[in-house]
Design an enzyme around this catalytic site. Structure first.
Site, PDB file in Angstrom:
ATOM      1  N   TYR A  90       4.137   7.423  -0.071  1.00 46.53           N
ATOM      2  CA  TYR A  90       3.843   6.009   0.112  1.00 46.53           C
ATOM      3  C   TYR A  90       3.945   5.740   1.615  1.00 46.53           C
ATOM      4  CZ  TYR A  90       4.209   1.034  -1.149  1.00 46.53           C
ATOM      5  OH  TYR A  90       4.008  -0.309  -1.269  1.00 46.53           O
ATOM      6  N   ARG A 128      -9.005  -2.796   3.121  1.00 49.46           N
ATOM      7  CA  ARG A 128      -7.882  -3.113   4.033  1.00 49.46           C
ATOM      8  C   ARG A 128      -6.703  -2.285   3.579  1.00 49.46           C
ATOM      9  NH1 ARG A 128      -3.095  -3.933   3.106  1.00 49.46           N
ATOM     10  NH2 ARG A 128      -2.764  -6.069   2.431  1.00 49.46           N
ATOM     11  N   LYS A 155       0.949   4.117  -5.292  1.00 45.88           N
ATOM     12  CA  LYS A 155       1.539   2.990  -6.031  1.00 45.88           C
ATOM     13  C   LYS A 155       1.864   3.426  -7.462  1.00 45.88           C
ATOM     14  CE  LYS A 155       0.932  -0.444  -2.914  1.00 45.88           C
ATOM     15  NZ  LYS A 155       1.877  -1.465  -2.475  1.00 45.88           N
ATOM     16  N   GLU A 163      -5.280  -3.978  -5.201  1.00 43.28           N
ATOM     17  CA  GLU A 163      -4.534  -3.467  -4.055  1.00 43.28           C
ATOM     18  C   GLU A 163      -5.427  -3.350  -2.825  1.00 43.28           C
ATOM     19  OE1 GLU A 163      -1.165  -2.654  -4.459  1.00 43.28           O
ATOM     20  OE2 GLU A 163      -1.259  -2.699  -2.270  1.00 43.28           O
ATOM     21  N   ASP A 164      -4.976  -3.888  -1.747  1.00 39.66           N
ATOM     22  CA  ASP A 164      -5.581  -3.668  -0.428  1.00 39.66           C
ATOM     23  C   ASP A 164      -7.078  -3.986  -0.380  1.00 39.66           C
ATOM     24  OD1 ASP A 164      -3.026  -3.054   0.194  1.00 39.66           O
ATOM     25  OD2 ASP A 164      -3.397  -1.027   0.909  1.00 39.66           O
ATOM     26  N   ASP A 186      -1.300  -7.349  -5.811  1.00 39.35           N
ATOM     27  CA  ASP A 186      -0.024  -6.878  -5.266  1.00 39.35           C
ATOM     28  C   ASP A 186       0.244  -7.430  -3.870  1.00 39.35           C
ATOM     29  OD1 ASP A 186       2.274  -5.230  -5.151  1.00 39.35           O
ATOM     30  OD2 ASP A 186       1.163  -3.751  -4.000  1.00 39.35           O
ATOM     31  N   ASP A 187      -0.786  -7.505  -3.042  1.00 40.31           N
ATOM     32  CA  ASP A 187      -0.570  -7.918  -1.647  1.00 40.31           C
ATOM     33  C   ASP A 187      -0.238  -9.400  -1.544  1.00 40.31           C
ATOM     34  OD1 ASP A 187      -1.209  -5.362  -0.247  1.00 40.31           O
ATOM     35  OD2 ASP A 187      -2.975  -5.623  -1.498  1.00 40.31           O
ATOM     36  N   ASN A 235       2.637  -2.625   7.666  1.00 39.99           N
ATOM     37  CA  ASN A 235       2.633  -1.185   7.383  1.00 39.99           C
ATOM     38  C   ASN A 235       1.400  -0.541   8.008  1.00 39.99           C
ATOM     39  OD1 ASN A 235       4.918  -1.309   5.655  1.00 39.99           O
ATOM     40  ND2 ASN A 235       3.627  -2.161   4.052  1.00 39.99           N
TER      41      ASN A 235
HETATM   42  N1  LIG Z   1       5.741  -5.136   3.331  1.00 45.21           N
HETATM   43  C1  LIG Z   1       4.896  -5.283   2.335  1.00 45.21           C
HETATM   44  O1  LIG Z   1       5.246  -5.169   1.143  1.00 45.21           O
HETATM   45  C2  LIG Z   1       3.470  -5.580   2.626  1.00 45.21           C
HETATM   46  C3  LIG Z   1       2.988  -5.506   3.886  1.00 45.21           C
HETATM   47  N2  LIG Z   1       1.689  -5.782   4.137  1.00 45.21           N
HETATM   48  C4  LIG Z   1       1.210  -5.590   5.492  1.00 45.21           C
HETATM   49  O2  LIG Z   1       0.855  -6.828   6.049  1.00 45.21           O
HETATM   50  C5  LIG Z   1      -0.130  -6.601   7.032  1.00 45.21           C
HETATM   51  C6  LIG Z   1      -1.188  -7.672   6.883  1.00 45.21           C
HETATM   52  O3  LIG Z   1      -1.865  -7.576   5.651  1.00 45.21           O
HETATM   53  P1  LIG Z   1      -2.951  -8.699   5.242  1.00 45.21           P
HETATM   54  O4  LIG Z   1      -2.321 -10.026   5.282  1.00 45.21           O
HETATM   55  O5  LIG Z   1      -3.577  -8.329   3.974  1.00 45.21           O
HETATM   56  O6  LIG Z   1      -3.988  -8.464   6.412  1.00 45.21           O
HETATM   57  P2  LIG Z   1      -4.931  -9.446   7.204  1.00 45.21           P
HETATM   58  O7  LIG Z   1      -5.707  -8.616   8.127  1.00 45.21           O
HETATM   59  O8  LIG Z   1      -5.633 -10.322   6.252  1.00 45.21           O
HETATM   60  O9  LIG Z   1      -3.912 -10.372   8.012  1.00 45.21           O
HETATM   61  C7  LIG Z   1      -3.456 -10.130   9.285  1.00 45.21           C
HETATM   62  C8  LIG Z   1      -3.086 -11.460   9.893  1.00 45.21           C
HETATM   63  O10 LIG Z   1      -2.514 -11.204  11.159  1.00 45.21           O
HETATM   64  C9  LIG Z   1      -3.179 -12.006  12.105  1.00 45.21           C
HETATM   65  N3  LIG Z   1      -3.219 -11.393  13.419  1.00 45.21           N
HETATM   66  C10 LIG Z   1      -3.977 -10.357  13.854  1.00 45.21           C
HETATM   67  N4  LIG Z   1      -3.768 -10.137  15.156  1.00 45.21           N
HETATM   68  C11 LIG Z   1      -2.882 -11.066  15.566  1.00 45.21           C
HETATM   69  C12 LIG Z   1      -2.298 -11.379  16.801  1.00 45.21           C
HETATM   70  N5  LIG Z   1      -2.573 -10.685  17.906  1.00 45.21           N
HETATM   71  N6  LIG Z   1      -1.437 -12.402  16.878  1.00 45.21           N
HETATM   72  C13 LIG Z   1      -1.143 -13.117  15.768  1.00 45.21           C
HETATM   73  N7  LIG Z   1      -1.667 -12.879  14.543  1.00 45.21           N
HETATM   74  C14 LIG Z   1      -2.534 -11.860  14.457  1.00 45.21           C
HETATM   75  C15 LIG Z   1      -4.604 -12.173  11.578  1.00 45.21           C
HETATM   76  O11 LIG Z   1      -5.207 -13.280  12.235  1.00 45.21           O
HETATM   77  P3  LIG Z   1      -6.705 -13.743  11.893  1.00 45.21           P
HETATM   78  O12 LIG Z   1      -6.588 -14.388  10.550  1.00 45.21           O
HETATM   79  O13 LIG Z   1      -6.998 -14.707  12.977  1.00 45.21           O
HETATM   80  O14 LIG Z   1      -7.547 -12.526  11.893  1.00 45.21           O
HETATM   81  C16 LIG Z   1      -4.301 -12.382  10.101  1.00 45.21           C
HETATM   82  O15 LIG Z   1      -3.947 -13.703   9.858  1.00 45.21           O
HETATM   83  C17 LIG Z   1      -0.619  -5.165   6.842  1.00 45.21           C
HETATM   84  O16 LIG Z   1      -0.066  -4.352   7.856  1.00 45.21           O
HETATM   85  C18 LIG Z   1      -0.052  -4.762   5.536  1.00 45.21           C
HETATM   86  O17 LIG Z   1       0.274  -3.393   5.484  1.00 45.21           O
HETATM   87  C19 LIG Z   1       0.829  -6.197   3.161  1.00 45.21           C
HETATM   88  C20 LIG Z   1       1.266  -6.284   1.876  1.00 45.21           C
HETATM   89  C21 LIG Z   1       2.607  -5.930   1.504  1.00 45.21           C
HETATM   90  C1  LIG Z   2       2.817  -2.464   0.914  1.00 42.97           C
HETATM   91  C2  LIG Z   2       1.444  -2.893   0.774  1.00 42.97           C
HETATM   92  O1  LIG Z   2       0.996  -3.210  -0.320  1.00 42.97           O
HETATM   93  C3  LIG Z   2       0.619  -2.972   1.944  1.00 42.97           C
HETATM   94  O2  LIG Z   2       1.092  -2.730   3.051  1.00 42.97           O
HETATM   95  O3  LIG Z   2      -0.559  -3.299   1.776  1.00 42.97           O
HETATM   96 MG   LIG Z   3      -1.083  -3.317  -0.299  1.00 40.98          MG
END
Ligand SMILES: NC(=O)C1=CN([C@@H]2O[C@H](COP(=O)(O)OP(=O)(O)OC[C@H]3O[C@@H](n4cnc5c(N)ncnc54)[C@H](OP(=O)(O)O)[C@@H]3O)[C@@H](O)[C@H]2O)C=CC1
Ligand SMILES: CC(=O)C(=O)O
Ligand SMILES: [Mg+2]
Length: 542
Positions: free
Chosen positions: A78, A132, A150, A221-222, A244-245, A391
């Site tokens: 993972y 993604r 997963k 997922e993703d 999940d996200d 991540n």
């Molecule tokens: N810990 C956990 O369990 C999980 C972690 N994650 C992690 O969360 C992260 C984001 O996932 P997700 O939300 O789907 O992805 P997205 O790409 O949809 O979201 C990323 C966000 O970050 C913003 N962003 C990008 N660059 C900057 C910057 N320089 N300054 C400020 N904000 C910025 C983007 O802005 P804009 O909207 O303007 O593009 C967007 O709002 C991933 O790394 C994923 O692995 C996800 C799910 C679970």
């Molecule tokens: C953990 C997870 O689901 C992610 O980073 O997208």
């Molecule tokens: Mg995910």
């Protein structure tokens, strides 16, 4: 020991009457041999390939080794190593490991699903379209290992049977040029479809899934953020599914936040109603968590407006305010209406304005929480809550050792990918891992056992509350915000119990027999249903 092959016993040893395995092999500890082989590999990717080969050869042994060594092996199967596996999947591909449904199968998806060997026994599918993967972007058909990883957590963490698990990658093309140009790329060579074509594909896919696997739960997922929200809305009351996200992450981070707020409050007295939570990143994960927190705040008696006011969101353009032109749909609800100054774009300026008690990173921006940012959070809070949740580790907003050093050990910390404990000025500090892996196995197990028609918001919320309440006295006194991973089976069983009860309250449970059981009896039943690997069954065919 019954292995299904003739055995003789000599000098207390069991010796098989076969020439295909060495006579004394069965008297050795296969788990130790596997661990030694695993540890002899030099890179994470080599370890990943080794483990997947082991799973193919001997699933019982693989899951035994995994369950006995979660802390060492989960980071390989993972995050973070699964990120490397996805990025390189076209090159490391060895054998079929999951189900690919291609855009070219449109009109024939049911026939494709029928080729899956375990058919009606299937209970849980993790479905990605590769658009993604973690924070690594559009990896196209290389996304399958995230579904596989997963599902390994479902099997190890919740005790789902391996034959019930269906890893799926939807091969819809990719907008990443380097894959389209790679002669070894395993996916269809086209750009991703426009919305209308993708919607048609998804509708056919979901209908075919329900017909082919009537008892199955789909975990999305993703998917890229817009599609993640759209398909969750489109399908969540029509099929047994969840995202999940958005929902899993919302649920797991709410748990960690509640335990962190309790810890912080014992130093500062700040009640939940005065928490100010700053989200750095407003995608599917950031907004999913913000929604879960506000939903919980309203359960605690806050009005919807008061709850929403606790949340500040930041995207790549800075603090999200309602006067911004062309805001994406998912950002509107949390856009601030009470700020009318010049656009705030630097994180330091935003923190100075918001004065957050908690800073959550879901941005994919490595080291975005700089020394100045972390020190500012520490100057505003006796116990700053800082969760760099992106991540894999290569995209994490701040490393644990830096967060400890820059806050003099006062930080309450959880990251999306694992960090090791840190020694600072003679004291050992343990990080939390705020990752949906703590929650989706229990949500899935509860949904499958209750045969819930849908996954309701209350099922996700109750899962979170159950996780938050699962810390032992020892974990609480060590100031952990999540339980130790080695207890994940018991934790998943407790989460499943809470999920089943919520399904009953919402009247979506088709398996009504559980309604008559006490919590104690139901928990015993859930634990008895958890699949246990047994490598003594590994050689019946030799
Ligand atoms: N810990 C956990 O369990 C999980 C972690 N994650 C992690 O969360 C992260 C984001 O996932 P997700 O939300 O789907 O992805 P997205 O790409 O949809 O979201 C990323 C966000 O970050 C913003 N962003 C990008 N660059 C900057 C910057 N320089 N300054 C400020 N904000 C910025 C983007 O802005 P804009 O909207 O303007 O593009 C967007 O709002 C991933 O790394 C994923 O692995 C996800 C799910 C679970
Ligand atoms: C953990 C997870 O689901 C992610 O980073 O997208
Ligand atoms: Mg995910």
């Amino acid at each position: 020991m019954s292995l299904g092959l003739p055995l003789v016993a000599t000098n207390g040893h069991v010796v098989p009457l076969t020439t295909r395995i060495p006579p004394y092999f069965l008297n050795t500890d296969h788990r130790q041999r596997c661990l030694a082989q695993l540890r002899s590999k030099h890179t994470g990717l080599e370890k990943y390939i080794y483990l997947n080969g082991l799973k193919e050869r001997d699933p019982n042994l693989f899951y035994e080794v995994l369950l006995g060594n979660m802390l060492e092996i989960i980071p390989i199967l993972y995050t973070p190593t699964v990120g490397d596996a996805c990025s390189n999947y076209s090159h490391i591909w060895r054998r079929p490991e999951g189900l690919y449904v291609s855009i070219e199968h449109k009109g024939h998806i049911r026939q494709v699903l029928h080729t899956w060997p375990t058919g009606l026994a299937s209970r849980i599918a993790v479905v990605t379209d590769g658009s993604r993967i973690l924070g690594l972007g559009d990896l196209g058909a290389n996304g399958l290992p995230i579904s596989i990883g997963k599902l390994d957590l479902y099997i190890a963490g919740a005790g789902i049977k391996p034959t019930s698990a269906v890893p799926i990658c939807l091969d819809l093309g990719t907008n990443t040029e380097k894959f389209l140009e790679d002669p070894l790329y395993i996916g269809v060579r086209r750009k991703r479809p426009a919305t209308a074509e993708m919607d048609e594909f998804m509708k056919e896919f979901m209908e075919a899934m329900k017909e082919t696997f009537p008892q199955l739960l789909v975990q999305f997922e993703d998917f890229s953020t817009d599609n993640a929200f759209r398909y969750l809305e489109m399908f969540k009351t029509q099929y047994r599914c969840f995202n999940d996200d958005i929902q899993g992450t919302g649920s797991v981070v709410l748990s960690g936040f509640l335990n962190s707020a309790r810890l912080a409050s014992s130093a500062t007295g700040t009640p939940l109603s005065e928490q100010r939570i700053l989200f750095f990143g407003a995608g599917s994960a950031g907004i999913g968590v913000a929604k879960q927190l506000t939903s919980f705040f309203t359960l605690q008696g806050m009005s919807e407006d008061e709850a929403r006011k606790r949340i500040y969101t930041v995207d790549s353009k800075g603090l999200i305010t309602a006067d911004r032109k062309g805001l994406q749909e998912h950002k509107i609800y949390f856009a601030r209406t009470d700020y009318d100054g010049p656009a705030l774009t630097s994180l330091i300026d935003i923190i100075q304005y918001v004065k957050p008690t908690a800073l959550l990173g879901l941005s994919t921006i490595r080291n975005a929480f700089t020394e100045d940012v972390v020190r500012l959070m520490a100057s505003l809070n006796a116990r700053p809550i800082i969760f760099p949740l992106s991540n894999p580790v290569s995209l994490c907003e701040v490393d644990y050792s830096d967060a400890i050093k820059w806050t003099n050990g006062t930080v309450i910390f959880a990251s999306g990918s694992p960090y090791k404990a840190v020694k600072f000025e003679g004291k050992v500090y343990e990080p939390g891992q705020g990752n949906n892996m703590y929650i989706f196995p229990g949500i899935g197990l509860g949904t499958i056992l209750s045969e819930a028609r849908h996954v309701t918001d209350a099922m996700v919320e109750q899962a979170s509350i159950a996780l938050a309440g699962s810390l032992t006295d020892e974990e609480e006194s060590s100031e952990l915000v999540y339980p130790r991973l080695a207890r994940i089976r018991d934790i998943s069983a407790n989460i499943a119990l809470a999920v089943i009860r919520a399904a009953q309250t919402d009247n979506v449970d088709e398996n009504v027999l559980f309604r008559n059981l006490t919590d104690e009896a139901l928990l015993d039943y859930i634990k008895a249903k958890q699949w246990q690997p047994c490598s003594a069954h590994s050689y019946p065919h030799l």
